[in-house]
Motif scaffolding. Structure first.
Motif, PDB file in Angstrom:
ATOM      1  N   GLY A  56       0.839  -1.187   0.000  1.00  9.96           N
ATOM      2  CA  GLY A  56       0.000   0.000   0.000  1.00  9.96           C
ATOM      3  C   GLY A  56       0.873   1.235   0.000  1.00  9.96           C
ATOM      4  N   ASN A  57       0.267   2.349  -0.334  1.00  4.31           N
ATOM      5  CA  ASN A  57       0.995   3.600  -0.495  1.00  4.31           C
ATOM      6  C   ASN A  57       1.020   4.381   0.823  1.00  4.31           C
ATOM      7  N   VAL A  58       1.675   3.789   1.815  1.00  2.00           N
ATOM      8  CA  VAL A  58       1.725   4.345   3.165  1.00  2.00           C
ATOM      9  C   VAL A  58       3.187   4.560   3.551  1.00  2.00           C
ATOM     10  N   CYS A  59       3.459   5.724   4.144  1.00  2.00           N
ATOM     11  CA  CYS A  59       4.803   5.973   4.677  1.00  2.00           C
ATOM     12  C   CYS A  59       4.738   5.887   6.193  1.00  2.00           C
ATOM     13  N   GLU A  60       5.901   5.843   6.782  1.00  4.36           N
ATOM     14  CA  GLU A  60       6.011   5.829   8.237  1.00  4.36           C
ATOM     15  C   GLU A  60       6.794   7.049   8.682  1.00  4.36           C
ATOM     16  N   LEU A  61       6.290   7.727   9.695  1.00  5.63           N
ATOM     17  CA  LEU A  61       7.054   8.770  10.371  1.00  5.63           C
ATOM     18  C   LEU A  61       8.056   8.044  11.249  1.00  5.63           C
ATOM     19  N   GLN A  62       9.347   8.311  11.048  1.00  4.20           N
ATOM     20  CA  GLN A  62      10.378   7.521  11.695  1.00  4.20           C
ATOM     21  C   GLN A  62      11.336   8.358  12.536  1.00  4.20           C
ATOM     22  N   LYS A  63      11.744   7.762  13.618  1.00  5.33           N
ATOM     23  CA  LYS A  63      12.830   8.275  14.450  1.00  5.33           C
ATOM     24  C   LYS A  63      12.714   9.769  14.742  1.00  5.33           C
ATOM     25  N   MET A  64      11.546  10.124  15.275  1.00  3.75           N
ATOM     26  CA  MET A  64      11.292  11.509  15.677  1.00  3.75           C
ATOM     27  C   MET A  64      11.604  11.634  17.156  1.00  3.75           C
ATOM     28  N   TYR A  65      12.800  12.145  17.441  1.00  5.76           N
ATOM     29  CA  TYR A  65      13.266  12.262  18.810  1.00  5.76           C
ATOM     30  C   TYR A  65      13.972  13.592  18.998  1.00  5.76           C
ATOM     31  N   TYR A  66      13.803  14.169  20.213  1.00  4.97           N
ATOM     32  CA  TYR A  66      14.398  15.466  20.535  1.00  4.97           C
ATOM     33  C   TYR A  66      15.014  15.451  21.914  1.00  4.97           C
ATOM     34  N   LEU A  67      16.176  16.095  22.033  1.00  4.07           N
ATOM     35  CA  LEU A  67      16.786  16.275  23.344  1.00  4.07           C
ATOM     36  C   LEU A  67      15.896  17.171  24.198  1.00  4.07           C
ATOM     37  N   LEU A 100       5.509  15.827   6.892  1.00  2.93           N
ATOM     38  CA  LEU A 100       4.255  15.557   6.191  1.00  2.93           C
ATOM     39  C   LEU A 100       4.251  16.194   4.802  1.00  2.93           C
ATOM     40  N   ALA A 101       4.853  17.364   4.661  1.00  4.46           N
ATOM     41  CA  ALA A 101       4.973  17.995   3.336  1.00  4.46           C
ATOM     42  C   ALA A 101       5.813  17.118   2.408  1.00  4.46           C
ATOM     43  N   LYS A 102       6.883  16.549   2.939  1.00  4.15           N
ATOM     44  CA  LYS A 102       7.734  15.664   2.135  1.00  4.15           C
ATOM     45  C   LYS A 102       6.972  14.392   1.767  1.00  4.15           C
ATOM     46  N   ALA A 103       6.198  13.848   2.697  1.00  5.64           N
ATOM     47  CA  ALA A 103       5.401  12.643   2.423  1.00  5.64           C
ATOM     48  C   ALA A 103       4.389  12.917   1.301  1.00  5.64           C
ATOM     49  N   LYS A 104       3.775  14.098   1.322  1.00  7.28           N
ATOM     50  CA  LYS A 104       2.835  14.469   0.252  1.00  7.28           C
ATOM     51  C   LYS A 104       3.572  14.650  -1.069  1.00  7.28           C
ATOM     52  N   GLU A 105       4.751  15.258  -1.008  1.00  9.41           N
ATOM     53  CA  GLU A 105       5.566  15.431  -2.213  1.00  9.41           C
ATOM     54  C   GLU A 105       5.911  14.068  -2.817  1.00  9.41           C
ATOM     55  N   PHE A 106       6.166  13.081  -1.957  1.00  5.50           N
ATOM     56  CA  PHE A 106       6.448  11.713  -2.402  1.00  5.50           C
ATOM     57  C   PHE A 106       5.173  10.980  -2.824  1.00  5.50           C
ATOM     58  N   GLN A 107       4.026  11.636  -2.683  1.00  7.63           N
ATOM     59  CA  GLN A 107       2.713  11.131  -3.099  1.00  7.63           C
ATOM     60  C   GLN A 107       2.239   9.907  -2.312  1.00  7.63           C
ATOM     61  N   PHE A 108       2.594   9.854  -1.021  1.00  8.78           N
ATOM     62  CA  PHE A 108       2.017   8.833  -0.159  1.00  8.78           C
ATOM     63  C   PHE A 108       0.574   9.214   0.130  1.00  8.78           C
ATOM     64  N   GLU A 109      -0.260   8.210   0.412  1.00 13.58           N
ATOM     65  CA  GLU A 109      -1.679   8.450   0.717  1.00 13.58           C
ATOM     66  C   GLU A 109      -1.926   8.575   2.215  1.00 13.58           C
ATOM     67  N   LYS A 110      -1.121   7.888   3.011  1.00 16.55           N
ATOM     68  CA  LYS A 110      -1.290   7.895   4.463  1.00 16.55           C
ATOM     69  C   LYS A 110       0.086   7.893   5.117  1.00 16.55           C
ATOM     70  N   CYS A 111       0.112   8.340   6.377  1.00 19.23           N
ATOM     71  CA  CYS A 111       1.335   8.303   7.174  1.00 19.23           C
ATOM     72  C   CYS A 111       1.018   7.554   8.464  1.00 19.23           C
ATOM     73  N   TYR A 112       1.884   6.625   8.814  1.00 21.00           N
ATOM     74  CA  TYR A 112       1.717   5.735   9.961  1.00 21.00           C
ATOM     75  C   TYR A 112       2.846   5.998  10.963  1.00 21.00           C
ATOM     76  N   LEU A 113       2.587   5.748  12.235  1.00 15.10           N
ATOM     77  CA  LEU A 113       3.652   5.835  13.230  1.00 15.10           C
ATOM     78  C   LEU A 113       3.381   4.877  14.370  1.00 15.10           C
ATOM     79  N   GLU A 114       4.459   4.565  15.084  1.00 12.59           N
ATOM     80  CA  GLU A 114       4.389   3.729  16.277  1.00 12.59           C
ATOM     81  C   GLU A 114       5.091   4.473  17.403  1.00 12.59           C
TER      82      GLU A 114
END
Length: 161
Positions: A79-90, A107-121
């Motif tokens: 499926g055309n889904v991306c994952e938000l990855q390794k979002m960490y801050y000091l 999210l702007a980059k994910a749209k530019e890449f033409q993903f339909e959804k963004c997933y995260l854990e």
């Protein structure tokens, strides 16, 4: 003191972002097994995110990396889904709107890449992060999508792009 800069990761950032991510995971008490802590990619983030439809960004302030986040196709998922990855801050990056700015960037980059959804854990006790995800339009879902290998992260969220 300079304003924080969000920019694409560079090869020279590899040891610094690995140190940031591991430091945050340890501070937050995240298990070292079944989470991003054991990902081989942590030591070669620049190289990892050079593939098609992948991007990783770092936050730099006064010459020091204080956080990062990226997007990539969701592993082991049809499926055309991306994952938000390794979002960490000091700690010094938190509560300053940097996460919101980074989220908009990813999210702007994910749209530019033409993903339909963004997933995260994420982890149940990462409440501040979950508030950011909800404000950004993510909703809780029952169960994991794909197979990221992060079986110790029991909170799953999804957003239509």
């Amino acid at each position: 003191m300079n304003e924080p800069i969000i920019r694409p990761i560079q090869k020279k950032d590899n040891p610094h972002i690995a140190r940031v991510i591991r430091s945050v995971l340890i501070d937050l008490g995240v298990p070292k097994v079944g989470t991003a802590y054991e990902d081989a990619a942590l030591d070669c983030m620049f190289e990892t995110y050079q593939s098609n439809r992948m991007a990783y960004f770092v936050v730099e302030e006064n010459g020091e990396l204080i956080g990062g986040a990226g997007v990539a196709p969701l592993a082991n998922y049809e499926g055309n889904v991306c994952e938000l990855q390794k979002m960490y801050y000091l700690p010094q990056a938190r509560g300053r709107g940097i996460g919101s700015a980074m989220m908009q960037n990813c999210l702007a980059k994910a749209k530019e890449f033409q993903f339909e959804k963004c997933y995260l854990e994420t982890m149940p006790y990462m409440k501040a992060a979950q508030k950011l995800y909800e404000r950004s339009g993510f909703s809780y879902i029952d169960g994991a999508l794909g197979n990221t290998g992060h079986y110790s992260c029991p909170v799953h969220m999804l957003k239509d792009l």
